[in-house]
Motif scaffolding. Structure first.
Motif, PDB file in Angstrom:
ATOM      1  N   PRO A 356      45.035   8.698   0.814  1.00  0.00           N
ATOM      2  CA  PRO A 356      45.003   8.634   2.279  1.00  0.00           C
ATOM      3  C   PRO A 356      45.096   7.208   2.808  1.00  0.00           C
ATOM      4  O   PRO A 356      44.737   6.246   2.123  1.00  0.00           O
ATOM      5  CB  PRO A 356      43.658   9.264   2.642  1.00  0.00           C
ATOM      6  CG  PRO A 356      42.813   9.046   1.424  1.00  0.00           C
ATOM      7  CD  PRO A 356      43.741   9.140   0.258  1.00  0.00           C
ATOM      8  N   ASP A 381      40.578   9.703   5.632  1.00  0.00           N
ATOM      9  CA  ASP A 381      40.557  11.166   5.514  1.00  0.00           C
ATOM     10  C   ASP A 381      41.051  11.565   4.123  1.00  0.00           C
ATOM     11  O   ASP A 381      42.253  11.642   3.863  1.00  0.00           O
ATOM     12  CB  ASP A 381      41.428  11.800   6.592  1.00  0.00           C
ATOM     13  CG  ASP A 381      41.239  13.313   6.675  1.00  0.00           C
ATOM     14  OD1 ASP A 381      40.582  13.881   5.769  1.00  0.00           O
ATOM     15  OD2 ASP A 381      41.752  13.936   7.622  1.00  0.00           O
ATOM     16  N   SER A 383      41.047  14.355   2.680  1.00  0.00           N
ATOM     17  CA  SER A 383      41.717  15.658   2.590  1.00  0.00           C
ATOM     18  C   SER A 383      43.238  15.523   2.658  1.00  0.00           C
ATOM     19  O   SER A 383      43.964  16.479   2.362  1.00  0.00           O
ATOM     20  CB  SER A 383      41.226  16.599   3.697  1.00  0.00           C
ATOM     21  OG  SER A 383      41.621  16.129   4.977  1.00  0.00           O
ATOM     22  N   ASN A 384      43.723  14.342   3.035  1.00  0.00           N
ATOM     23  CA  ASN A 384      45.170  14.095   3.067  1.00  0.00           C
ATOM     24  C   ASN A 384      45.724  13.662   1.710  1.00  0.00           C
ATOM     25  O   ASN A 384      46.927  13.408   1.589  1.00  0.00           O
ATOM     26  CB  ASN A 384      45.499  13.020   4.107  1.00  0.00           C
ATOM     27  CG  ASN A 384      45.276  13.503   5.531  1.00  0.00           C
ATOM     28  OD1 ASN A 384      45.430  14.690   5.819  1.00  0.00           O
ATOM     29  ND2 ASN A 384      44.888  12.607   6.422  1.00  0.00           N
ATOM     30  N   ARG A 386      47.317  13.913  -1.836  1.00  0.00           N
ATOM     31  CA  ARG A 386      48.252  14.900  -2.362  1.00  0.00           C
ATOM     32  C   ARG A 386      48.883  14.449  -3.678  1.00  0.00           C
ATOM     33  O   ARG A 386      49.244  13.296  -3.830  1.00  0.00           O
ATOM     34  CB  ARG A 386      49.388  15.162  -1.352  1.00  0.00           C
ATOM     35  CG  ARG A 386      48.972  15.869  -0.085  1.00  0.00           C
ATOM     36  CD  ARG A 386      48.582  17.319  -0.365  1.00  0.00           C
ATOM     37  NE  ARG A 386      48.197  18.015   0.860  1.00  0.00           N
ATOM     38  CZ  ARG A 386      46.968  18.053   1.348  1.00  0.00           C
ATOM     39  NH1 ARG A 386      45.984  17.424   0.707  1.00  0.00           N
ATOM     40  NH2 ARG A 386      46.696  18.715   2.445  1.00  0.00           N
ATOM     41  N   GLY A 401      42.669  19.743   0.017  1.00  0.00           N
ATOM     42  CA  GLY A 401      42.560  19.981   1.453  1.00  0.00           C
ATOM     43  C   GLY A 401      41.322  20.753   1.843  1.00  0.00           C
ATOM     44  O   GLY A 401      40.772  20.574   2.928  1.00  0.00           O
TER      45      GLY A 401
END
Length: 501
Positions: A356, A381, A383-384, A386, A401
């Motif tokens: 992130p 963040d 949760s971003n 990947r 996520g």
């Protein structure tokens, strides 16, 4: 039927491996190493600048320098991990010495008095963002769950002709098939129908009854480094602007050994009473990111700063070696060990990881030559995060996520000057990247240090302390029981800076 497997050493490439949330966080989280002054003030430098590691927070900070500076920092790391697994408490200590930082900044004063751009700065600086050297040992008696569930989780759905080696060699199997293969060859699991090559259902050869004594030993080493190439400028003695182009490189080695034993089998059936499962992982790669920053002098004493750090785009490579030794017994006694060591290092296809981005806001107040106080707040963040390509990592990306969250970090630093001496202190609090704070708690850290200015040379020393609690799962499927880990980091840093004519 008992199996024995030992294949001549080799290297095999394959396209799919099992990534975990913890793998992503390893590269998404920084540990704020850097210069001793930076560490002594807990990294609260976003509105201050004037420090080689401050450039790593806000690239505008290099334009605060008035002279050419070069320097390097050595740090000693002590990580103490205390574990509690089903009431059994253990602890491990790890000590290392490493290069925290090395770099320099070059200042160009604008000779054109009519120009509003007063000064330009060029700098290059290496930072060890994270030191991966640590040891964790957990041990205890699990009342209900055995590691057999790990192998059953992967095996059910896989044909017997795959796990017994009829269709493919170990090196040509996918990760889930390899785990099923290892469990079957070590006699930990057996097919429901061993006469049917298409059988896809398996049962455990570990006796029921609970009270499985388990040990999990983890040794890791490596680093996550970054070199930033920086350009910054001063506008009208009021505004400082900067940009970093960052080259990242990382190397991580993890040696994990899981041991389990039980004394549940008192029958004539041949069942597993102890085993050791070894996993040796090597990850290496590089990445790219950039940063933008600004510092404004609102008054002579008061400064504000704002910085943006892009996501880091990594290209990573994994190599994995696995082996098992299992011992079975019955009421008649023990059998010879089942040794399953393919002796093959699996080399997986290169994959990508996107961490992130981060935004940092900063305030600082300068008390002339007497001292200063500074405050940073950063938002990231997680949760971003990947793994890429998305189609290959859909499951773990969904977990990233779902499980991870936005995290705030607060840093406060102060410095008091007396003649050639400087006295410093700091505080740092970083929120957990997880939505469930039991999975990983908040990080709390304290720091302090001092420096002495010899004129054209400066010597700084700092001590920093940080602690965080988290839960360590031995496996992500099947045996998902966790040990409670209390991790304490102690660091001593020494920096030597030189002013160049």
């Amino acid at each position: 039927m008992k199996k024995f497997l030992f294949i001549i050493a080799g290297l095999t490439a394959i396209s799919v491996q099992s990534q975990e949330v913890t793998d992503a966080l390893r590269y998404a989280q920084d540990n704020f190493n850097g210069t001793a002054r930076f560490r002594a003030m807990s990294g609260a430098f976003g509105a201050l600048g004037g420090d080689l590691s401050a450039i790593n927070v806000n690239p505008a900070g290099s334009a605060i320098f008035t002279k050419i500076i070069v320097g390097a920092t050595i740090g000693s790391y002590n990580v103490k991990n205390k574990s509690n697994y089903y009431g059994t408490k253990t602890s491990e200590n790890n000590y290392t010495i490493d290069l925290n930082q090395a770099g320099g900044v070059y200042i160009f004063n604008n000779e054109d008095e009519a120009s509003d751009w007063k000064k330009f700065a060029l700098s290059a600086n290496y930072e060890n963002n994270n030191n991966f050297d640590t040891s964790i040992f957990s041990a205890g008696t699990n009342p209900t769950n055995s590691v057999d569930k790990y192998f059953l989780n992967y095996a059910n759905g896989v044909k017997l002709s795959i796990v017994d080696g009829t269709d493919y060699d170990y090196g040509n199997l996918f990760f889930n098939e390899q785990q099923a293969f290892l469990g079957y060859q070590a006699y930990i699991i057996n097919p429901v129908d061993d006469t049917n090559a298409s059988n896809t259902l398996y049962i455990s050869n570990v006796p029921s009854g609970g009270n499985y004594y388990q040990e999990n030993s983890l040794e890791s080493s490596g680093y996550n480094g970054k070199i930033n190439f920086n350009f910054a400028s001063e506008y009208k003695d009021f505004l400082y602007l900067g940009i970093n182009i960052n080259a990242h490189f990382t190397e991580y080695r993890q040696n994990r050994s899981f041991y389990e034993r039980n004394s549940n089998n008192q029958s004539t059936d041949i069942l597993v009473n102890r085993l050791r499962f070894n996993n040796d992982l090597y990850t290496y790669g590089n990445g790219f990111s950039f940063q933008l920053g600004a510092i404004a002098k609102v008054t002579k004493e008061f400064r504000v700063g704002l910085a943006y750090e892009s996501p880091t785009w990594y290209r990573l490579n994994d190599e994995l070696h696995q082996s098992i030794v299992a011992v079975s017994s019955s009421s008649a006694g023990e059998l010879s060990p089942d040794v399953v060591d393919p002796n093959i290092i699996m080399i997986y296809d290169t994959y990508k990881l996107q961490t992130p981005g981060k935004v940092t806001g900063s305030l600082a107040y300068i008390f002339g030559k007497e001292g200063l106080i500074s405050f940073d707040i950063a938002m990231e963040d997680y949760s971003n995060t990947r793994f890429l390509p998305k189609e290959d990592f859909r499951t773990v990306n969904n977990s990233l996520g779902t499980l991870l969250d936005n995290s705030l970090e607060y840093r406060i630093g102060a410095e008091k000057r007396y003649k050639e001496w400087s006295f410093r202190a700091g505080y740092r609090m970083e929120e957990s990247p997880y939505k469930n704070k039991k999975t990983m708690g908040d990080l709390t850290g304290y720091s302090g240090g001092l420096g002495y200015n010899f004129g054209k040379t400066r010597l700084d020393i700092a001590y920093s302390y940080a602690k965080r609690d988290y839960q360590q799962q031995f496996f992500t499927v099947g045996l998902t029981d966790s040990a409670k880990i209390n991790s304490i980091n102690n660091n001593v840093s020494i920096t030597l800076l030189f002013e160049v004519e």
